[in-house]
Motif scaffolding. Structure first.
Motif, PDB file in Angstrom:
ATOM      1  N   VAL A  46      45.595 -26.163  29.353  1.00  0.00           N
ATOM      2  CA  VAL A  46      47.054 -26.029  29.310  1.00  0.00           C
ATOM      3  C   VAL A  46      47.434 -24.817  28.471  1.00  0.00           C
ATOM      4  O   VAL A  46      48.294 -24.017  28.860  1.00  0.00           O
ATOM      5  CB  VAL A  46      47.716 -27.312  28.762  1.00  0.00           C
ATOM      6  CG1 VAL A  46      49.189 -27.072  28.436  1.00  0.00           C
ATOM      7  CG2 VAL A  46      47.571 -28.452  29.758  1.00  0.00           C
ATOM      8  N   ASP A  47      46.793 -24.653  27.306  1.00  0.00           N
ATOM      9  CA  ASP A  47      47.095 -23.511  26.443  1.00  0.00           C
ATOM     10  C   ASP A  47      46.812 -22.184  27.142  1.00  0.00           C
ATOM     11  O   ASP A  47      47.564 -21.221  26.989  1.00  0.00           O
ATOM     12  CB  ASP A  47      46.275 -23.580  25.148  1.00  0.00           C
ATOM     13  CG  ASP A  47      46.742 -24.705  24.234  1.00  0.00           C
ATOM     14  OD1 ASP A  47      47.865 -25.229  24.449  1.00  0.00           O
ATOM     15  OD2 ASP A  47      45.976 -25.059  23.316  1.00  0.00           O
ATOM     16  N   LEU A  48      45.739 -22.141  27.924  1.00  0.00           N
ATOM     17  CA  LEU A  48      45.365 -20.900  28.612  1.00  0.00           C
ATOM     18  C   LEU A  48      46.270 -20.581  29.795  1.00  0.00           C
ATOM     19  O   LEU A  48      46.456 -19.414  30.144  1.00  0.00           O
ATOM     20  CB  LEU A  48      43.922 -20.975  29.100  1.00  0.00           C
ATOM     21  CG  LEU A  48      42.851 -20.912  28.030  1.00  0.00           C
ATOM     22  CD1 LEU A  48      41.480 -21.212  28.631  1.00  0.00           C
ATOM     23  CD2 LEU A  48      42.848 -19.549  27.362  1.00  0.00           C
ATOM     24  N   THR A  49      46.801 -21.598  30.419  1.00  0.00           N
ATOM     25  CA  THR A  49      47.563 -21.382  31.655  1.00  0.00           C
ATOM     26  C   THR A  49      49.017 -21.796  31.531  1.00  0.00           C
ATOM     27  O   THR A  49      49.708 -21.905  32.538  1.00  0.00           O
ATOM     28  CB  THR A  49      46.920 -22.175  32.814  1.00  0.00           C
ATOM     29  OG1 THR A  49      46.954 -23.559  32.512  1.00  0.00           O
ATOM     30  CG2 THR A  49      45.505 -21.727  33.077  1.00  0.00           C
ATOM     31  N   SER A  50      49.477 -22.016  30.318  1.00  0.00           N
ATOM     32  CA  SER A  50      50.812 -22.597  30.151  1.00  0.00           C
ATOM     33  C   SER A  50      51.920 -21.652  30.607  1.00  0.00           C
ATOM     34  O   SER A  50      51.891 -20.460  30.400  1.00  0.00           O
ATOM     35  CB  SER A  50      51.042 -23.021  28.709  1.00  0.00           C
ATOM     36  OG  SER A  50      51.081 -21.893  27.883  1.00  0.00           O
ATOM     37  N   SER A  51      52.851 -22.282  31.256  1.00  0.00           N
ATOM     38  CA  SER A  51      54.127 -21.636  31.603  1.00  0.00           C
ATOM     39  C   SER A  51      55.135 -22.776  31.639  1.00  0.00           C
ATOM     40  O   SER A  51      54.798 -23.921  31.947  1.00  0.00           O
ATOM     41  CB  SER A  51      54.030 -20.927  32.940  1.00  0.00           C
ATOM     42  OG  SER A  51      53.734 -21.837  33.973  1.00  0.00           O
ATOM     43  N   ALA A  52      56.351 -22.476  31.340  1.00  0.00           N
ATOM     44  CA  ALA A  52      57.389 -23.503  31.318  1.00  0.00           C
ATOM     45  C   ALA A  52      57.666 -23.975  32.726  1.00  0.00           C
ATOM     46  O   ALA A  52      57.895 -23.152  33.624  1.00  0.00           O
ATOM     47  CB  ALA A  52      58.651 -22.967  30.659  1.00  0.00           C
ATOM     48  N   PRO A  53      57.652 -25.282  32.961  1.00  0.00           N
ATOM     49  CA  PRO A  53      57.970 -25.763  34.314  1.00  0.00           C
ATOM     50  C   PRO A  53      59.454 -25.596  34.611  1.00  0.00           C
ATOM     51  O   PRO A  53      60.283 -25.600  33.714  1.00  0.00           O
ATOM     52  CB  PRO A  53      57.587 -27.258  34.239  1.00  0.00           C
ATOM     53  CG  PRO A  53      57.650 -27.617  32.801  1.00  0.00           C
ATOM     54  CD  PRO A  53      57.312 -26.345  32.041  1.00  0.00           C
ATOM     55  N   ASP A  54      59.739 -25.444  35.879  1.00  0.00           N
ATOM     56  CA  ASP A  54      61.128 -25.326  36.302  1.00  0.00           C
ATOM     57  C   ASP A  54      61.658 -26.749  36.493  1.00  0.00           C
ATOM     58  O   ASP A  54      61.353 -27.410  37.475  1.00  0.00           O
ATOM     59  CB  ASP A  54      61.210 -24.544  37.615  1.00  0.00           C
ATOM     60  CG  ASP A  54      62.632 -24.386  38.108  1.00  0.00           C
ATOM     61  OD1 ASP A  54      63.569 -24.791  37.389  1.00  0.00           O
ATOM     62  OD2 ASP A  54      62.804 -23.862  39.220  1.00  0.00           O
ATOM     63  N   ASN A  55      62.421 -27.216  35.527  1.00  0.00           N
ATOM     64  CA  ASN A  55      62.950 -28.567  35.567  1.00  0.00           C
ATOM     65  C   ASN A  55      64.357 -28.640  36.166  1.00  0.00           C
ATOM     66  O   ASN A  55      64.998 -29.670  36.141  1.00  0.00           O
ATOM     67  CB  ASN A  55      62.984 -29.172  34.158  1.00  0.00           C
ATOM     68  CG  ASN A  55      61.592 -29.421  33.621  1.00  0.00           C
ATOM     69  OD1 ASN A  55      60.677 -29.684  34.383  1.00  0.00           O
ATOM     70  ND2 ASN A  55      61.431 -29.284  32.310  1.00  0.00           N
ATOM     71  N   SER A  56      64.839 -27.546  36.732  1.00  0.00           N
ATOM     72  CA  SER A  56      66.213 -27.524  37.225  1.00  0.00           C
ATOM     73  C   SER A  56      66.403 -28.410  38.461  1.00  0.00           C
ATOM     74  O   SER A  56      67.512 -28.796  38.761  1.00  0.00           O
ATOM     75  CB  SER A  56      66.624 -26.083  37.552  1.00  0.00           C
ATOM     76  OG  SER A  56      65.798 -25.555  38.560  1.00  0.00           O
ATOM     77  N   ASN A  57      65.329 -28.723  39.174  1.00  0.00           N
ATOM     78  CA  ASN A  57      65.458 -29.517  40.380  1.00  0.00           C
ATOM     79  C   ASN A  57      65.142 -30.986  40.152  1.00  0.00           C
ATOM     80  O   ASN A  57      65.024 -31.751  41.106  1.00  0.00           O
ATOM     81  CB  ASN A  57      64.528 -28.982  41.473  1.00  0.00           C
ATOM     82  CG  ASN A  57      64.948 -27.607  41.942  1.00  0.00           C
ATOM     83  OD1 ASN A  57      66.135 -27.306  41.948  1.00  0.00           O
ATOM     84  ND2 ASN A  57      63.991 -26.806  42.331  1.00  0.00           N
ATOM     85  N   THR A  58      64.947 -31.363  38.894  1.00  0.00           N
ATOM     86  CA  THR A  58      64.627 -32.781  38.631  1.00  0.00           C
ATOM     87  C   THR A  58      65.916 -33.528  38.355  1.00  0.00           C
ATOM     88  O   THR A  58      66.889 -33.002  37.849  1.00  0.00           O
ATOM     89  CB  THR A  58      63.665 -32.924  37.439  1.00  0.00           C
ATOM     90  OG1 THR A  58      64.278 -32.338  36.282  1.00  0.00           O
ATOM     91  CG2 THR A  58      62.335 -32.275  37.733  1.00  0.00           C
ATOM     92  N   GLY A  59      65.930 -34.802  38.716  1.00  0.00           N
ATOM     93  CA  GLY A  59      67.087 -35.650  38.672  1.00  0.00           C
ATOM     94  C   GLY A  59      67.615 -35.939  37.366  1.00  0.00           C
ATOM     95  O   GLY A  59      68.657 -36.184  36.990  1.00  0.00           O
ATOM     96  N   VAL A 102      39.546 -30.479  26.261  1.00  0.00           N
ATOM     97  CA  VAL A 102      39.370 -29.434  27.272  1.00  0.00           C
ATOM     98  C   VAL A 102      40.647 -29.291  28.098  1.00  0.00           C
ATOM     99  O   VAL A 102      41.077 -28.176  28.404  1.00  0.00           O
ATOM    100  CB  VAL A 102      38.146 -29.731  28.169  1.00  0.00           C
ATOM    101  CG1 VAL A 102      38.106 -28.819  29.379  1.00  0.00           C
ATOM    102  CG2 VAL A 102      36.855 -29.594  27.369  1.00  0.00           C
ATOM    103  N   GLY A 103      41.277 -30.402  28.422  1.00  0.00           N
ATOM    104  CA  GLY A 103      42.552 -30.350  29.133  1.00  0.00           C
ATOM    105  C   GLY A 103      43.613 -29.620  28.334  1.00  0.00           C
ATOM    106  O   GLY A 103      44.378 -28.814  28.881  1.00  0.00           O
ATOM    107  N   ASP A 104      43.648 -29.874  27.033  1.00  0.00           N
ATOM    108  CA  ASP A 104      44.598 -29.175  26.160  1.00  0.00           C
ATOM    109  C   ASP A 104      44.325 -27.673  26.144  1.00  0.00           C
ATOM    110  O   ASP A 104      45.254 -26.861  26.188  1.00  0.00           O
ATOM    111  CB  ASP A 104      44.540 -29.731  24.733  1.00  0.00           C
ATOM    112  CG  ASP A 104      45.106 -31.137  24.618  1.00  0.00           C
ATOM    113  OD1 ASP A 104      45.795 -31.589  25.561  1.00  0.00           O
ATOM    114  OD2 ASP A 104      44.844 -31.785  23.587  1.00  0.00           O
ATOM    115  N   MET A 105      43.029 -27.303  26.099  1.00  0.00           N
ATOM    116  CA  MET A 105      42.683 -25.875  26.114  1.00  0.00           C
ATOM    117  C   MET A 105      43.116 -25.231  27.424  1.00  0.00           C
ATOM    118  O   MET A 105      43.629 -24.105  27.431  1.00  0.00           O
ATOM    119  CB  MET A 105      41.178 -25.677  25.903  1.00  0.00           C
ATOM    120  CG  MET A 105      40.715 -25.958  24.491  1.00  0.00           C
ATOM    121  SD  MET A 105      38.993 -25.517  24.137  1.00  0.00           S
ATOM    122  CE  MET A 105      38.076 -26.443  25.339  1.00  0.00           C
TER     123      MET A 105
END
Length: 168
Positions: free
Chosen positions: A155-168, A150-153
């Protein structure tokens, strides 16, 4: 649903077959036979209803043969959630949470199910405490796998690429 006795299906569902089911995994033969003989076995035909929205959740079912589909209801909407195959349980979460049925389940093919009532579940705990612990682990494992799906579903329904530009 047509009610059967285990004797009626024992040649199709011997303990050796039942032992291979995920829900019965690692249970003793005596414990499996106890559940099969004391539980109610039902035969369902294609499209026959197992349970419906709002019914009391005072039992769960183990699919012995065939396939059961489950549709969940929420705020006027229906969504297909899962197919349940031989060895899998349906309805345990509702029974444990003391909530009415949150959806509709029906046979996708001619099926056999074993009904485990609250009373039988309690009796089993008293008669076979070690096997009851194993059964609980098996049930929780199946629920955990369903939660991951259900968690995978989600994620599939609401997926968007996270903005990783601010991570170390």
């Amino acid at each position: 649903m047509n009610k059967l006795r285990y004797d009626d299906i024992a040649n199709r569902m011997p303990v050796e077959v039942c032992r291979e089911f995920a829900t019965f995994g690692a249970l003793s033969d005596r414990a499996i036979m106890y559940l099969m003989n004391r539980g109610l076995v039902y035969s369902l035909q294609l499209k026959e209803e197992l349970f419906t929205l709002g019914e009391r959740s005072d039992r769960f079912y183990i699919v012995l043969q065939g396939k059961i589909a489950f549709y969940k209801h929420s705020e006027g909407n229906w969504a297909f959630m899962s197919d349940y195959s031989p060895g899998e349980q349906i309805g345990f979460v509702g029974m444990i949470s003391l909530q009415p049925r949150v959806g509709w389940a029906y046979a996708e093919s001619d099926s056999l199910v074993l009904e485990i009532s609250c009373d039988l579940f309690h009796e089993f705990q008293m008669e076979y405490p070690e096997d009851f612990s194993v059964l609980m682990i098996n049930l929780v494992r199946e629920i955990s796998r369903n939660l991951i799906s259900v968690g995978d579903m989600l994620v599939d329904l609401t997926s968007s690429a996270p903005d990783n530009s601010n991570t170390g």
